[in-house]
Motif scaffolding. Sequence first.
Motif, PDB file in Angstrom:
ATOM      1  N   SER A  99       0.826  -1.212   0.000  1.00 29.94           N
ATOM      2  CA  SER A  99       0.000   0.000   0.000  1.00 29.94           C
ATOM      3  C   SER A  99       0.861   1.262   0.000  1.00 29.94           C
ATOM      4  CB  SER A  99      -0.926   0.033   1.218  1.00 29.94           C
ATOM      5  OG  SER A  99      -1.856  -1.019   1.147  1.00 29.94           O
ATOM      6  N   MET A 129       0.414   4.009  -2.971  1.00 27.61           N
ATOM      7  CA  MET A 129       0.041   5.417  -2.768  1.00 27.61           C
ATOM      8  C   MET A 129       1.152   6.366  -3.179  1.00 27.61           C
ATOM      9  SD  MET A 129      -2.250   5.603   0.651  1.00 27.61           S
ATOM     10  CE  MET A 129      -1.657   4.314   1.677  1.00 27.61           C
ATOM     11  N   GLY A 138       4.446   6.099  -2.238  1.00 27.69           N
ATOM     12  CA  GLY A 138       5.510   6.233  -1.254  1.00 27.69           C
ATOM     13  C   GLY A 138       6.865   5.865  -1.848  1.00 27.69           C
ATOM     14  N   THR A 151      -3.890   0.043   5.550  1.00 32.05           N
ATOM     15  CA  THR A 151      -3.950   1.323   4.821  1.00 32.05           C
ATOM     16  C   THR A 151      -3.512   2.475   5.708  1.00 32.05           C
ATOM     17  OG1 THR A 151      -5.855   0.441   3.646  1.00 32.05           O
ATOM     18  CG2 THR A 151      -5.431   2.784   3.389  1.00 32.05           C
ATOM     19  N   ASP A 152      -4.043   2.477   6.946  1.00 29.22           N
ATOM     20  CA  ASP A 152      -3.647   3.526   7.881  1.00 29.22           C
ATOM     21  C   ASP A 152      -2.138   3.520   8.109  1.00 29.22           C
ATOM     22  OD1 ASP A 152      -6.037   4.829   8.523  1.00 29.22           O
ATOM     23  OD2 ASP A 152      -6.618   3.279   9.939  1.00 29.22           O
ATOM     24  N   THR A 178      -0.211   5.056   5.325  1.00 28.55           N
ATOM     25  CA  THR A 178      -0.230   6.525   5.292  1.00 28.55           C
ATOM     26  C   THR A 178       0.746   7.098   6.329  1.00 28.55           C
ATOM     27  OG1 THR A 178      -2.064   6.837   6.859  1.00 28.55           O
ATOM     28  CG2 THR A 178      -2.654   6.579   4.531  1.00 28.55           C
ATOM     29  N   ILE A 195       4.251   7.068   5.016  1.00 25.24           N
ATOM     30  CA  ILE A 195       4.513   8.161   4.086  1.00 25.24           C
ATOM     31  C   ILE A 195       4.624   9.501   4.814  1.00 25.24           C
ATOM     32  CG2 ILE A 195       3.501   9.527   2.193  1.00 25.24           C
ATOM     33  CD1 ILE A 195       2.238   6.858   1.200  1.00 25.24           C
ATOM     34  N   SER A 196       3.672   9.751   5.713  1.00 25.21           N
ATOM     35  CA  SER A 196       3.544  11.115   6.247  1.00 25.21           C
ATOM     36  C   SER A 196       3.959  11.284   7.707  1.00 25.21           C
ATOM     37  CB  SER A 196       2.086  11.560   6.126  1.00 25.21           C
ATOM     38  OG  SER A 196       1.281  10.797   7.026  1.00 25.21           O
ATOM     39  N   LEU A 218      -1.292  10.533  11.531  1.00 26.73           N
ATOM     40  CA  LEU A 218      -2.499   9.722  11.422  1.00 26.73           C
ATOM     41  C   LEU A 218      -3.667  10.530  11.976  1.00 26.73           C
ATOM     42  CD1 LEU A 218      -3.433   6.812  10.635  1.00 26.73           C
ATOM     43  CD2 LEU A 218      -3.426   6.309  13.066  1.00 26.73           C
ATOM     44  N   GLU A 271     -12.286  -5.275   6.035  1.00 21.82           N
ATOM     45  CA  GLU A 271     -12.519  -4.050   5.283  1.00 21.82           C
ATOM     46  C   GLU A 271     -13.707  -4.231   4.334  1.00 21.82           C
ATOM     47  OE1 GLU A 271      -8.774  -2.498   4.128  1.00 21.82           O
ATOM     48  OE2 GLU A 271      -9.610  -0.654   3.308  1.00 21.82           O
ATOM     49  N   ARG A 281     -12.758   3.850  10.847  1.00 26.00           N
ATOM     50  CA  ARG A 281     -11.534   4.229  10.124  1.00 26.00           C
ATOM     51  C   ARG A 281     -11.585   3.719   8.696  1.00 26.00           C
ATOM     52  NH1 ARG A 281      -7.734   6.306  13.477  1.00 26.00           N
ATOM     53  NH2 ARG A 281      -6.565   6.658  11.582  1.00 26.00           N
ATOM     54  N   ASN A 304     -11.602   6.098   5.389  1.00 27.58           N
ATOM     55  CA  ASN A 304     -10.474   5.930   4.467  1.00 27.58           C
ATOM     56  C   ASN A 304     -10.940   5.583   3.058  1.00 27.58           C
ATOM     57  OD1 ASN A 304      -8.487   6.583   6.282  1.00 27.58           O
ATOM     58  ND2 ASN A 304      -8.019   4.476   6.851  1.00 27.58           N
ATOM     59  N   TYR A 351     -10.179  17.450   8.476  1.00 24.42           N
ATOM     60  CA  TYR A 351      -9.369  16.432   7.800  1.00 24.42           C
ATOM     61  C   TYR A 351     -10.231  15.295   7.273  1.00 24.42           C
ATOM     62  CZ  TYR A 351      -5.566  13.272   6.690  1.00 24.42           C
ATOM     63  OH  TYR A 351      -4.714  12.426   6.038  1.00 24.42           O
ATOM     64  N   ILE A 392      -8.708   7.970   1.285  1.00 20.54           N
ATOM     65  CA  ILE A 392      -7.356   8.354   1.695  1.00 20.54           C
ATOM     66  C   ILE A 392      -6.307   7.988   0.643  1.00 20.54           C
ATOM     67  CG2 ILE A 392      -6.652   6.284   3.005  1.00 20.54           C
ATOM     68  CD1 ILE A 392      -6.023   8.762   5.188  1.00 20.54           C
ATOM     69  N   LYS A 393      -6.571   6.936  -0.133  1.00 21.32           N
ATOM     70  CA  LYS A 393      -5.563   6.584  -1.135  1.00 21.32           C
ATOM     71  C   LYS A 393      -5.443   7.661  -2.219  1.00 21.32           C
ATOM     72  CE  LYS A 393      -4.842   1.692  -0.424  1.00 21.32           C
ATOM     73  NZ  LYS A 393      -4.970   0.321  -0.924  1.00 21.32           N
ATOM     74  N   PHE A 418      -3.613  10.561  -0.696  1.00 23.79           N
ATOM     75  CA  PHE A 418      -2.168  10.356  -0.535  1.00 23.79           C
ATOM     76  C   PHE A 418      -1.430  10.319  -1.855  1.00 23.79           C
ATOM     77  CE2 PHE A 418      -0.206  10.022   3.569  1.00 23.79           C
ATOM     78  CZ  PHE A 418      -1.296  10.340   4.357  1.00 23.79           C
ATOM     79  N   ARG A 419      -2.118   9.828  -2.889  1.00 22.24           N
ATOM     80  CA  ARG A 419      -1.449   9.862  -4.197  1.00 22.24           C
ATOM     81  C   ARG A 419      -1.158  11.309  -4.593  1.00 22.24           C
ATOM     82  NH1 ARG A 419      -5.383   6.312  -6.168  1.00 22.24           N
ATOM     83  NH2 ARG A 419      -4.811   4.283  -5.318  1.00 22.24           N
ATOM     84  N   THR A 424       1.822  12.518  -2.324  1.00 24.73           N
ATOM     85  CA  THR A 424       3.142  12.004  -2.718  1.00 24.73           C
ATOM     86  C   THR A 424       3.571  12.588  -4.061  1.00 24.73           C
ATOM     87  OG1 THR A 424       2.080  10.026  -3.622  1.00 24.73           O
ATOM     88  CG2 THR A 424       3.046   9.844  -1.433  1.00 24.73           C
ATOM     89  N   MET A 427       5.276  15.686  -3.435  1.00 22.20           N
ATOM     90  CA  MET A 427       6.579  15.546  -2.751  1.00 22.20           C
ATOM     91  C   MET A 427       7.737  15.496  -3.743  1.00 22.20           C
ATOM     92  SD  MET A 427       5.873  12.602   0.075  1.00 22.20           S
ATOM     93  CE  MET A 427       5.239  12.917   1.717  1.00 22.20           C
TER      94      MET A 427
END
Lengths: 420, 167
Positions: A42, A46, A48, A138-139, A142, A145-146, A149, B69, B94, B98, B145, B155-156, B159-160, B163, B166
């Motif tokens: 993951s 994403m 990373g 998934t959490d 993230t 990467i960052s 949370l 999930e 969560r 997400n 948020y 969230i994916k 985050f894409r 990143t 970045m």
Amino acid sequence: MHAIEKILARASGKDTVTTGEIVKAKVDFAEVNDLYLQTIYSFYEMGGKKVWDKDKLCFVFDHYAPAPTIKSAQIHKEMRQFVQEQGLTHHFDINTGVCHQVMPEAGVVWPGMILVATDSHTTTHGAFGAFGTGVGATDMATIMISGELWFRVPEIIKIEINGQLPEGVMAKDVILYILGKLGADAAVYKAIEFCGSYVESLGVAERMVICNMAVEMGAKTAYMVPNQQVLEYVKARTNRPFDILETDPDFKYAESYIFDISQLSPQVAVPHSVDNVVPIEEAPSVKVDQAFIGACTGGRVEDIKAAADLLRGKKIHPHTRLVVIPASNEVFLEANKLGYVEDLIKAGATFSTPGCGPCLGAHEGVLASGEVCVTASNRNFPGRMGSTGASVYLASPATAAAAALTGHLVDPRTINKGVE
Amino acid sequence: MHNVTGKAFVFGHNIDTDQIYPGRYLELVDPQEIASHCMEGADPTLVQRFTPGDIIVAGRNFGCGSSREHAAITLLHAGVGAVVAESFARIFYRNAINLGITLLVCPEITKEVNEGDILEVNLGEGLVINKTTGKTIKGEKLSDYALEILAHGGIKPLFRKITAQME
Ligand code: SF4
């Protein structure tokens, strides 16, 4: 505000937070165990490239240590490769132990921090006054990467435990008793603070047992105000500065409970749920095939000592196995130095590699259908420790040792202690 | 943030992940097939009556049980407009945010909503308006948020984007 709220506020750069609010907090340390290779996939999915901080992320090989199958060997291989490519400072391979034991030992847990791991029992670290919580793949990706949370600021439940435990009764009995009284859904998405004269008197190991099982009530995190024993433990293992955030006197808890444990008997959670708890006097005297002392709940030196004290100079029942798995190599060495390992091996125990062992039914002593196990670990739902046809009784290490000795579920206080 | 309007389907307390998505379907991967078993353990007739955008209303501890999930994925593929519950189990909460599913904690919701009522969920204000009864029900406002995650569809994707910046 509560200390837990202050930890969240500080980590998210705010002065105050309120219940139900979602905050984005900086994570001080993150851990991935060897069930979660998906985190790496993951992470790349994403976008990373490099983890946010190579000093703050670790992998722990504990659920499959050493690898029992080709598939788990492949997981370890890919994880090791990631650890090397990313140049992670901390790595805990198959020669270390259960994540919740090896992290505090390595000094990466301290009061007031936020620790996130891919494991529900991360509540354990409330024993150190840390905010510890578990997340999914998934959490975790993230965070990798960052370094951050999102958290929902939880309602906080106060559980006050007072009194002094009678001889032969352990911290595990205390938390089982509370679980039985409050139920497995008592703290869903909430935080639990444990306090009271009993908690204040406790050593690090016992505090960890209680916070470990807070998650069995659904808690997101657990908290205890660090005491002298904790401060000494942490200071001996880390140079990093930390401070203890105090709960404001006017803080209002969502719920409060008070327990007195001065008259408590050993407790047993009978199959198949953690809150199905009875005092040992009311537990069925079932025939026991295996006793297990180990896991992140019951594999510390204190737990192994309780078993050694009971079994020293004796032999376990010929129809019963006793599997002992120290929670870490450090625990193993200490138990060895104190002579407990020899006592137990002479009594007929089987020792295995520090790690999770049969706690989640992956290896090192899983159960066959129809078998009965008395265990110092933390979960007893069907299939947890092997076959769905096995029956698992959760109890203290002393009760597990007494079962190994007699071949039955019995009150450990009825056994004469072994010769010194 | 746009509001969501849909028909309410009301459930009780402790709707667990097995009721939301029975374990025997865990191997399915086709989104359509996954959606066709949505809430099957709690109400096998739901999927026939449900139209995308409709709203699930539930009591305490929605999504308890395993961390699967799939419970959130099936709601996503079924096109749920929002889930409004008195409280949520933590891992489900969560997973759902997400994945970009609109959630609202609303402690009074089951008292104020009947099956089939038309609800408008105002995310920005953290409110539910019951258009059938005319009542406004207060919920917990989502944070900025969480709203940002929802605005990106999960969230994916968020985050894409992060990143990519970045680089
Ligand atoms: S010892 Fe058991 S409960 Fe603890 S981390 Fe391992 S599998 Fe989980």
